[in-house]
Design an enzyme around this catalytic site. Structure first.
Site, PDB file in Angstrom:
ATOM      1  N   TYR A  76       0.816  -1.212   0.000  1.00  0.00           N
ATOM      2  CA  TYR A  76       0.000   0.000   0.000  1.00  0.00           C
ATOM      3  C   TYR A  76       0.852   1.266   0.000  1.00  0.00           C
ATOM      4  O   TYR A  76       0.395   2.337  -0.400  1.00  0.00           O
ATOM      5  CB  TYR A  76      -0.933   0.025   1.207  1.00  0.00           C
ATOM      6  CG  TYR A  76      -2.018  -1.015   1.192  1.00  0.00           C
ATOM      7  CD1 TYR A  76      -2.294  -1.766   0.062  1.00  0.00           C
ATOM      8  CD2 TYR A  76      -2.763  -1.272   2.325  1.00  0.00           C
ATOM      9  CE1 TYR A  76      -3.284  -2.726   0.049  1.00  0.00           C
ATOM     10  CE2 TYR A  76      -3.766  -2.234   2.335  1.00  0.00           C
ATOM     11  CZ  TYR A  76      -4.013  -2.961   1.190  1.00  0.00           C
ATOM     12  OH  TYR A  76      -4.996  -3.920   1.187  1.00  0.00           O
TER      13      TYR A  76
ATOM     14  N   LYS B 282       3.780 -15.429   2.282  1.00  0.00           N
ATOM     15  CA  LYS B 282       3.779 -16.183   1.023  1.00  0.00           C
ATOM     16  C   LYS B 282       5.228 -16.434   0.639  1.00  0.00           C
ATOM     17  O   LYS B 282       5.685 -16.118  -0.458  1.00  0.00           O
ATOM     18  CB  LYS B 282       3.016 -15.412  -0.054  1.00  0.00           C
ATOM     19  CG  LYS B 282       2.629 -16.251  -1.279  1.00  0.00           C
ATOM     20  CD  LYS B 282       1.669 -17.370  -0.958  1.00  0.00           C
ATOM     21  CE  LYS B 282       1.273 -18.106  -2.263  1.00  0.00           C
ATOM     22  NZ  LYS B 282       0.513 -19.348  -1.957  1.00  0.00           N
TER      23      LYS B 282
ATOM     24  N   ASP C  76      -2.840 -18.312   1.709  1.00  0.00           N
ATOM     25  CA  ASP C  76      -4.000 -19.013   1.160  1.00  0.00           C
ATOM     26  C   ASP C  76      -4.487 -20.094   2.123  1.00  0.00           C
ATOM     27  O   ASP C  76      -5.694 -20.285   2.322  1.00  0.00           O
ATOM     28  CB  ASP C  76      -3.688 -19.601  -0.221  1.00  0.00           C
ATOM     29  CG  ASP C  76      -2.326 -20.262  -0.312  1.00  0.00           C
ATOM     30  OD1 ASP C  76      -1.555 -20.195   0.656  1.00  0.00           O
ATOM     31  OD2 ASP C  76      -2.027 -20.846  -1.374  1.00  0.00           O
TER      32      ASP C  76
ATOM     33  N   ASP D 190      -5.134  -7.080   5.759  1.00  0.00           N
ATOM     34  CA  ASP D 190      -6.370  -6.401   5.352  1.00  0.00           C
ATOM     35  C   ASP D 190      -7.434  -7.437   4.993  1.00  0.00           C
ATOM     36  O   ASP D 190      -8.595  -7.353   5.419  1.00  0.00           O
ATOM     37  CB  ASP D 190      -6.061  -5.494   4.153  1.00  0.00           C
ATOM     38  CG  ASP D 190      -7.191  -4.525   3.844  1.00  0.00           C
ATOM     39  OD1 ASP D 190      -8.234  -4.571   4.518  1.00  0.00           O
ATOM     40  OD2 ASP D 190      -7.030  -3.718   2.910  1.00  0.00           O
TER      41      ASP D 190
ATOM     42  N   ASP E  28     -10.745  -8.998   7.727  1.00  0.00           N
ATOM     43  CA  ASP E  28     -12.155  -8.899   7.346  1.00  0.00           C
ATOM     44  C   ASP E  28     -12.803 -10.278   7.284  1.00  0.00           C
ATOM     45  O   ASP E  28     -13.968 -10.449   7.663  1.00  0.00           O
ATOM     46  CB  ASP E  28     -12.301  -8.196   5.993  1.00  0.00           C
ATOM     47  CG  ASP E  28     -12.221  -6.682   6.108  1.00  0.00           C
ATOM     48  OD1 ASP E  28     -12.023  -6.189   7.236  1.00  0.00           O
ATOM     49  OD2 ASP E  28     -12.359  -5.988   5.089  1.00  0.00           O
TER      50      ASP E  28
END
Length: 359
Positions: free
Chosen positions: A142, A192, A224, A248, A252
């Site tokens: 970001y 990852k 994942d 992020d 959620d």
């Protein structure tokens, strides 16, 4: 009497409605517990654009930096989608995080017994879930440079850079290790590393810090798989540590274990300055002004502000107990509605919270 300066950022959409509820709760609990809260309201997001043409007015940032804690409701509205990205409400939130150096985002996920039936997952899967997502907030993709778009004969190409330094990883990992040491002593670092060089560095730094925390059990999980395990076996997690992008998404997802994203608070902390406390949900412009908003995540964010930001444990526990009492009495906003319960609006839920707070 101890007094605290609180910056209130109501923002957009349902923000003003849920802020009004939490302010009344905070005033009531402060009077009961014997301390004072001095509120100052400032615009951000779309409200900032309307006030002075900027999603983060300089006066808002300065006030937040000088406060004892910041309570933010929500930002964003489709009406600003046509603006350049740097002028949209979301850019104001990113700038606030950077300006306050809010590098550590904490998102607790706890299943409240009265809402066991509200989750889309079976009760036997979510019963007893109590986890904390620790998300790095001011680095990663970001904020990475370079970023942008380039045009060539072959077409248009857009790019963002995922980047972390060892120092950035170390300071967020230290927060996660400290939290794990005071909880159930299990830390799962999500990355990852099988694909990304930045994740390989992340894993190396977490492993290096683990040597200084022999009392904490450390594991690693690809993002994942972590996403799958959150809905398959959420009780297996205690503290999840991850970067900005993965955090992020996972936070959620974890929020929905509770039955509604309208139930979870969060804290964003710096190394030395004031913290920012906010619900994890968005501004919900489609229901703004209709008295349909769920104010409970905002109320729980206010409780988190009291506990983490102001060290007022008794006051924080009082608000959390009030939330549980209201739910046990069967009151629900529309997003939480279940058979046999009573549907109420945002303002009525606020009244029930005040009644429960009074005993």
């Amino acid at each position: 009497m101890t007094a605290y300066r609180i910056s209130l950022l109501a923002g957009d959409g349902i923000g003003p409605e849920i802020t009004a509820v939490s302010r009344r709760l905070l005033e009531a609990v402060a009077a009961r517990e014997g301390f004072a809260l001095q509120f100052e309201s400032w615009p951000i997001g779309g409200a900032g654009i309307e006030a002075c043409g900027q999603p983060l007015p300089p006066e808002t940032l300065a006030a937040c930096q000088a406060s004892d804690a910041v309570l933010l409701a929500a930002i964003g509205s489709p009406r600003y989608d046509a603006l350049p990205r740097e002028q949209r409400p979301e850019s104001g939130l990113l700038a606030l995080r950077a300006g306050m150096d809010l590098f550590a985002n904490l998102r607790p996920v706890t299943i409240r017994p009265a809402l066991m039936g509200a989750s889309s997952l079976r009760p036997e899967v979510i019963e007893g879930v109590d986890l904390m997502v620790v998300r790095e907030l001011t680095g990663g993709i970001y904020f990475g440079r370079p970023k942008g778009r380039v045009e060539s004969e072959g077409g248009i190409r857009a790019f963002n850079t995922m980047t972390y330094s060892d120092a950035e990883i170390d300071r967020i990992a230290a927060v996660a290790f400290d939290l794990a040491g005071n909880r159930r002593r299990r830390l799962c670092s999500v990355d990852k590393a099988n694909v990304l060089d930045v994740s390989q560095l992340w894993r190396d730094r977490v492993n290096a810090m683990a040597a200084d925390h022999p009392d904490v059990e450390v594991s690693h999980m690809y993002v994942d798989n972590a996403a799958m395990q959150l809905v398959r076996a959420p009780r297996s997690f205690d503290v999840l540590l991850t970067g900005n992008l993965f955090g992020d998404i996972l936070s959620d997802e974890a929020a929905m274990l509770t039955g509604s994203i309208g139930m979870l608070p969060s804290a964003s902390l710096s190394a030395e300055g004031p913290g920012l406390f906010e619900p994890v949900h968005g501004s919900a412009p489609d229901i703004a002004g209709q008295d349909r908003a769920n104010p409970l995540a905002m109320a729980l964010s206010a409780a988190m502000m009291l506990r983490v930001g102001l060290k007022q444990e008794s006051a924080a526990a009082a608000i959390e107990t009030a939330v549980d009492r209201v739910l046990e009495r069967g009151y629900r906003t529309v997003d939480l509605m279940q058979e046999g319960c009573t549907e109420v609006g945002c303002q009525a839920m606020g009244e029930h919270l005040l009644t429960a707070l009074a005993g």
